[in-house]
Enzyme design. Sequence first.
Site, short mmCIF file in Angstrom:
data_model
loop_
_atom_site.label_atom_id
_atom_site.label_comp_id
_atom_site.label_asym_id
_atom_site.label_seq_id
_atom_site.Cartn_x
_atom_site.Cartn_y
_atom_site.Cartn_z
N PRO A 254 0.83 -1.22 0.00
CA PRO A 254 0.00 0.00 0.00
C PRO A 254 0.85 1.26 0.00
O PRO A 254 1.88 1.34 0.66
CB PRO A 254 -0.80 -0.13 1.31
CG PRO A 254 -0.82 -1.60 1.60
CD PRO A 254 0.50 -2.13 1.12
N GLY B 271 1.58 3.70 -5.06
CA GLY B 271 1.07 4.51 -6.16
C GLY B 271 0.46 3.74 -7.30
O GLY B 271 0.53 4.19 -8.44
N LYS B 272 -0.15 2.61 -7.02
CA LYS B 272 -0.74 1.81 -8.10
C LYS B 272 -1.91 2.54 -8.76
O LYS B 272 -2.02 2.59 -9.98
CB LYS B 272 -1.19 0.45 -7.54
CG LYS B 272 -0.06 -0.36 -6.93
CD LYS B 272 -0.55 -1.68 -6.38
CE LYS B 272 -1.43 -1.52 -5.17
NZ LYS B 272 -0.71 -0.94 -4.01
N THR B 273 -2.79 3.11 -7.94
CA THR B 273 -3.93 3.83 -8.49
C THR B 273 -3.48 5.06 -9.27
O THR B 273 -3.99 5.36 -10.35
CB THR B 273 -4.89 4.24 -7.36
OG1 THR B 273 -5.30 3.07 -6.65
CG2 THR B 273 -6.11 4.95 -7.91
N HIS C 66 17.14 1.30 29.71
CA HIS C 66 16.56 0.47 28.65
C HIS C 66 16.99 0.96 27.27
O HIS C 66 17.46 0.19 26.43
CB HIS C 66 15.03 0.48 28.79
CG HIS C 66 14.33 -0.49 27.89
ND1 HIS C 66 13.80 -1.67 28.33
CD2 HIS C 66 14.09 -0.48 26.56
CE1 HIS C 66 13.24 -2.33 27.34
NE2 HIS C 66 13.41 -1.61 26.25
N GLU C 67 16.84 2.27 27.05
CA GLU C 67 17.19 2.81 25.74
C GLU C 67 18.69 2.80 25.51
O GLU C 67 19.16 2.54 24.40
CB GLU C 67 16.64 4.24 25.61
CG GLU C 67 15.13 4.35 25.71
CD GLU C 67 14.42 3.43 24.76
OE1 GLU C 67 14.91 3.26 23.62
OE2 GLU C 67 13.38 2.88 25.14
N ASP D 93 9.57 -5.84 22.20
CA ASP D 93 10.89 -6.33 21.78
C ASP D 93 10.87 -7.85 21.63
O ASP D 93 11.38 -8.39 20.64
CB ASP D 93 11.95 -5.95 22.82
CG ASP D 93 12.27 -4.47 22.77
OD1 ASP D 93 12.10 -3.87 21.70
OD2 ASP D 93 12.66 -3.93 23.81
#
Length: 689
Positions: free
Chosen positions: A244, A247-249, A465-466, A541
Amino acid sequence: MTPAPDGRGAPPRRQQRGGVRPPRMPGGRWGILIFVLVLLALNWWISSRALSPSERVRVPYSGSAETPNFIQEVRDGNVREIFSTGASIQGDFKRDVTYPPRGREDSVTATKFSTEVPAFADPDQLTKLLQENDVVVNAEPPDDGPSLLLSVLLGFGPVILIIALFVFLSRRMAGAAGGGMMSFGRSRARRSEGGESPVTFRDVAGIDEAEAELNEIVDFLKNPDKYQRLGGKIPKGVLLSGQPGTGKTLLARAVAGEAGVPFFSMSASEFVEMIVGVGASRVRDLFRQAKEAAPAIIFIDELDAIGRARGSGRGSFGGNDEREQTLNQILTEMDGFEPSTAVIVIAATNRPEILDQALLRPGRFDRRVTVAPPDRNGRLMILRVHTRSVPLAGDVDLEAIASTTPGMVGADLANLVNEAALLAARRGHRTVQSADFTDALEKVVLGAERRVVMSDDDRRRTAYHEAGHAIVGMLTPGADPVRKVSIIPRGQALGVTFSSPDADKYNYDERYLVGKIKVALGGRVAEEVVYGDLTTGAESDIQQLTGIARQMVGRWGMSPAIGPIAVLSSDGAGPLLPGVAETSESTQRLVDEEVRRIVDGAHADVTRLLREHRENLDSLVAALLDRETLDEADAYEAAGLPEMRPAPPAEPERTERVARDRDDAGTNGHGPGGDLSRPELPPGVGDLR
């Protein structure tokens, strides 16, 4: 791919839906409603005056002198005239009379009266009394109200009006749908003339390969004789497939705009109704209109809504299903095209693998065009198209933006430019600046900032954590460079770590995938090393790294115990591939064991890595607690680590790790979560879930 920006002076496009629209009534629905209300009010006013005769006080025929009665009023000379037929008498007093006497709730005061003559009364005495008091006697019928016909019309007027309004609206709605009940099976395709379409290949960027495939279609529609005189036959159907937003349409509209031919656009779901046979009728009507307007283009969006494989088990439908009849009619109509009929059918789908093989055989959708996500140069061209009408500041570098947005498709880039313009407008800028694009990219990729007040313990745990994710990414060979680390809550995340490669990736080796598993484990392991316990923050995670490991084992043959055998579906969501027999229980157990082996090995490596570089981890945490957000250079400097740049492959593939907070029931819900992004992998490799 990207649509043409507004403001180029192109004429507005006119669309037709199954024929000419009926003229709209002036005033619209509000005008009709006001008209009906006025008629109802007028009917009530007329009926209230016509159905309610003049109010008369009803008095007794005779009685005491203290109580008003007919005989006494005649004797007092208060009766002007009477109207009598039979025993009923109506008349007019000269002065007002109140009856019953005053003080009662039902008292009525009037100059008009009515009474009844008892059967035992002497008519001769009454006549003499009337003559003596000069009362005019009229032998006219009493006032009994309007006639029967008028009563019926006024009484049933509102009902008749409502029924007439309902019939009018029903016919109007039927006419708008195409001419009554017979239009139920007519096509609802929107038609636009080629000259009215403002989209051409000039407005399509980033997918040159797909554009080149369709240039031949455009040339055939413009010059069909050039091909027909040599015996060439243009493909009847072109299938556009891709994820999706690619740019098919838009690409189909560009073909119609380049060729300058009528363009019939319809979603496949619009064919299907509850009544069996309606979809097939609409297909016949659509192809009939296209043949009459030939040369023309028919565009069917989301073809998989009716084109799924028949009788294939999952997702299939029965032989009497409305969808199957609609599909059969499409197959018949495409076979029925005469060789000289210049009608091209273009269809789009996100899932070409589930389409019926009868659609894909030569003679139908025999040309397949894959609309892939754009590379860096393609993204640059898309950004240039989208920024045509956007005033850019001098510090905006579209090439740098294209390099930092790998994996984004045309719709993503259009959204990025729009978000940057909105941010610039809110900040009062006259032009869109580089900082606006940077903040817009963070909002699109990482989520909007949240105003969450965290305790000092939660901020420190989030920082560890980060920092764990970032340190592992910095020290793991082949891992994507860390671009930004932040402990500012965004979206569902209490903190984010963003990383992306230097060039687009089209293939993924085992070391790279294991490195992604290690980076995903970095936050959880950092909490183990520092705090000695765990929180719910690593839920996302764990889901992501488990998905990567399972696909390495079950789809990509990266396990020596399983070997090059596929035991997972193509999307990694199920245990089977289409058409493959069910795998044994022992094989599934072996898959689970191999997944655990990969994850446990990565966990041990990450634990050893963070213990050895605890000083770097603490240093990065201190900088995060002080500044909250660190860019690439600042993050490496704060961690005390050099930037290691791997040899760049062909083109970049975007990856980001977003820490997400999962507040599950029964948990404390305070820990920062981690989320390994799902990069779009090339066909045959798969998606990282």
